[in-house]
Design a protein around this motif. Structure first.
Motif, PDB file in Angstrom:
ATOM      1  N   GLU A 241     -72.996  -8.671  36.773  1.00  0.00           N
ATOM      2  CA  GLU A 241     -73.253  -9.515  35.615  1.00  0.00           C
ATOM      3  C   GLU A 241     -72.089  -9.458  34.624  1.00  0.00           C
ATOM      4  O   GLU A 241     -71.722 -10.473  34.020  1.00  0.00           O
ATOM      5  CB  GLU A 241     -74.551  -9.083  34.936  1.00  0.00           C
ATOM      6  CG  GLU A 241     -75.788  -9.355  35.780  1.00  0.00           C
ATOM      7  CD  GLU A 241     -77.046  -8.698  35.226  1.00  0.00           C
ATOM      8  OE1 GLU A 241     -76.919  -7.873  34.282  1.00  0.00           O
ATOM      9  OE2 GLU A 241     -78.148  -8.995  35.726  1.00  0.00           O
ATOM     10  N   LYS A 244     -69.200 -11.588  35.912  1.00  0.00           N
ATOM     11  CA  LYS A 244     -69.456 -13.005  35.635  1.00  0.00           C
ATOM     12  C   LYS A 244     -69.167 -13.337  34.166  1.00  0.00           C
ATOM     13  O   LYS A 244     -68.558 -14.371  33.853  1.00  0.00           O
ATOM     14  CB  LYS A 244     -70.909 -13.347  35.968  1.00  0.00           C
ATOM     15  CG  LYS A 244     -71.269 -14.804  35.736  1.00  0.00           C
ATOM     16  CD  LYS A 244     -72.729 -15.075  36.090  1.00  0.00           C
ATOM     17  CE  LYS A 244     -73.102 -16.522  35.805  1.00  0.00           C
ATOM     18  NZ  LYS A 244     -74.537 -16.799  36.100  1.00  0.00           N
ATOM     19  N   ASP A 247     -65.354 -13.460  33.578  1.00  0.00           N
ATOM     20  CA  ASP A 247     -64.770 -14.677  34.153  1.00  0.00           C
ATOM     21  C   ASP A 247     -65.076 -15.900  33.289  1.00  0.00           C
ATOM     22  O   ASP A 247     -64.178 -16.703  32.984  1.00  0.00           O
ATOM     23  CB  ASP A 247     -65.293 -14.897  35.573  1.00  0.00           C
ATOM     24  CG  ASP A 247     -64.650 -13.960  36.586  1.00  0.00           C
ATOM     25  OD1 ASP A 247     -63.729 -13.220  36.198  1.00  0.00           O
ATOM     26  OD2 ASP A 247     -65.076 -13.967  37.756  1.00  0.00           O
ATOM     27  N   GLU A 248     -66.324 -16.053  32.919  1.00  0.00           N
ATOM     28  CA  GLU A 248     -66.713 -17.232  32.135  1.00  0.00           C
ATOM     29  C   GLU A 248     -65.976 -17.275  30.799  1.00  0.00           C
ATOM     30  O   GLU A 248     -65.491 -18.330  30.377  1.00  0.00           O
ATOM     31  CB  GLU A 248     -68.231 -17.218  31.896  1.00  0.00           C
ATOM     32  CG  GLU A 248     -69.040 -17.522  33.152  1.00  0.00           C
ATOM     33  CD  GLU A 248     -70.534 -17.500  32.893  1.00  0.00           C
ATOM     34  OE1 GLU A 248     -70.950 -17.086  31.776  1.00  0.00           O
ATOM     35  OE2 GLU A 248     -71.306 -17.885  33.798  1.00  0.00           O
TER      36      GLU A 248
END
Length: 511
Positions: A241, A244, A247-248
């Motif tokens: 998590e 992610k 990256d976002e």
């Protein structure tokens, strides 16, 4: 033939028996870890995973600063722990070429991609050269650094302290502060996680989850944590998590930058310089955007998370030593001719000797990175006489080094900024400047060719934030609040730093 579940039950009973025995023996004696059949010393680790840095320190003291930890049979996680300065110097400096990060390190720290922390040889040299040229030697770097920190103090830190000073988690404040500051500096974007509403920014919170999972990977067989990752279990789920969230956030910032209209102002920032410096790189096979993501994530950890952690421990120690806090405040007032702390330039910060000594003393006791993981390319003999080969995982315990009487004296557990002052040459007993300690004795900023490039930047940030708080508030720990290191590769506080801030104006008014 006996059914398969029969053997599984026997194995489970054996594990329970050995683990129970470890618990019993652990309570009966104090000595070196027990090496169990099949399980090695793993039961000891499981019993002490909540205090892993202290656990390592206890046994290093009993083992002349170096001991071999035996993992489960065939697990491949035997580890040689050391806090011996000669070993540290040998591995990080003298025989540097024989101790690269290597594939095992990259496997554990896969989230960092091809960033500088994971890199070796040509890629590492490329990172250091380009980071120096694109960031640290950028013509506007010091101006951008000083401006971004001052703005964040004025618009973020002080308003939040004013709102919550009666009781607050100072570690959370510092993490938000440094996250915003490093984003402004590197990404030309302020996420404003440090504002009076204290909004949740997933990327900011992701660092803690990721760093705890990465420490646990050091003590679990690779197949175990990879299985956890596959099925989304335990800390591996939180690490996925966090990945992610990183990256976002980073890709969105890069996309935003690319969509900005090209003008003179937008073409002079550090992000533009990084994009230019790393464009067209041929040292990796990944695309330029992914490579830039890896680079920025590594720099965010190096320049943000470690600094916030260092500030937290500094104020924890300061709260326990109010006389040191008073001396620092008096030093600032003397240097500025009163309460003009806002006018201090980065050059003038160098003259605050007592503040500098206090920060160094905090870094000695609580280095932001508590351990380092190394393995040799070729068999080697360490200065302590221990033989190591490419299968040996070496854990350098920087946390333990600050707690060794042989290095720092019988008072090594005391918080003494004076430890970092050199005495005057005329024998008058007065202090005259900062005392230098070799990096292999004081590895808070690492040592050897991989020594931290941002040491000066980190010290400037810590001093500016410390001055803003000390000149406005007296720091008190909330009674009964437990403060201890978390189980993480970064020396966070497990339960935060709950404090009350008493305005200096109140103290002066009521005495």
């Amino acid at each position: 033939m006996a059914p398969l579940h029969y053997f599984s039950d026997i194995l489970l009973l054996l594990i329970v028996f050995l683990f129970s025995g470890a618990v019993f023996l652990h309570r009966q004696r104090k000595g070196t870890p027990i090496n169990f059949p099949l399980l090695g010393m793993t039961p000891e680790i499981l019993l002490n995973i909540h205090r892993i840095h202290e656990f390592a320190t206890d046994f290093l003291k009993l083992s002349n600063d170096t001991f071999l930890f035996k993992g489960p049979w065939f697990s491949g996680i035997d580890m040689l722990f050391t806090s011996d300065p000669e070993n540290i110097h040998h591995i990080l400096s003298k025989n540097f070429s024989n101790y690269p990060k290597g594939p095992d390190f990259r496997t554990i720290f896969d989230i960092l991609g091809d960033g500088i922390f994971n890199s070796d040889h040509e890629l590492w040299e490329f990172h250091r050269k380009t980071t120096m040229a694109s960031v640290l030697k950028h013509p506007d770097f010091h101006t951008l650094l000083e401006t971004s920190i001052r703005n964040k103090i004025e618009k973020g830190l002080l308003p939040v302290l004013e709102c919550y000073h009666q009781e607050m988690d100072l570690q959370d404040v510092f993490q938000r502060f440094m996250f915003d500051a490093i984003c402004v500096l590197l990404l030309d974007y302020d996420p404003e996680s440090l504002s009076v509403h204290l909004p949740i920014v997933p990327c900011e919170k992701a660092f803690t989850d990721a760093e705890e999972a990465l420490l646990l990977r050091h003590y679990l067989p690779v197949k175990v944590w990879k299985l956890q990752r596959r099925f989304g279990l335990g800390k591996e789920k939180k690490l996925s998590e966090a990945w992610k969230a990183f990256d976002e956030f980073i890709y969105e910032c890069l996309s935003r930058k690319q969509k900005e209209p090209k003008d003179e102002e937008s073409s002079t920032g550090l992000l533009t310089s990084l994009i230019s410096g790393f464009s067209g790189q041929t040292v990796t096979s990944c695309d330029s955007t992914k490579f830039l993501r890896d680079t920025i994530l590594n720099l965010m950890i190096a320049g943000g998370d470690t600094t916030s952690t260092s500030l937290s421990w500094f104020f924890y120690l300061l709260a326990q030593n109010p006389s040191v806090e008073n001396k620092i405040r008096k030093e600032i007032e003397t240097k500025t001719g009163g309460g003009k702390w806002k006018s201090l330039t980065t050059k003038q910060l160098e003259g605050l000797v007592y503040l500098h000594g206090g920060i160094c003393e905090s870094l000695r006791l609580y280095p932001p990175v508590g351990l380092e993981h190394k393995s040799p390319l070729e068999p080697d003999i360490l200065p302590t006489g221990h033989a190591v080969d490419k299968e040996t995982r070496i854990i350098l315990s920087f946390y333990s080094m600050g707690r060794m009487k042989g290095l720092w004296g019988d008072d090594c557990m005391e918080f003494k900024p004076e430890r970092w002052f050199s005495k005057g040459g005329n024998g008058n007993g007065k202090w005259s400047g900062i005392k230098h300690e070799p990096s292999y004795k004081f590895p808070a900023f690492h040592a050897g060719p991989r020594a931290c490039l941002g040491k000066e930047m980190g010290m400037i940030q810590m001093k500016m934030v410390a001055i803003a708080i000390i000149c406005n508030y007296h720091v008190e720990l909330v009674k009964g609040h437990l403060v201890c290191p978390s189980d993480s590769i970064i020396m966070h506080m497990k339960y935060g730093l709950k404090v009350r801030l008493v305005p200096i104006t109140t103290i002066k008014q009521y005495g």
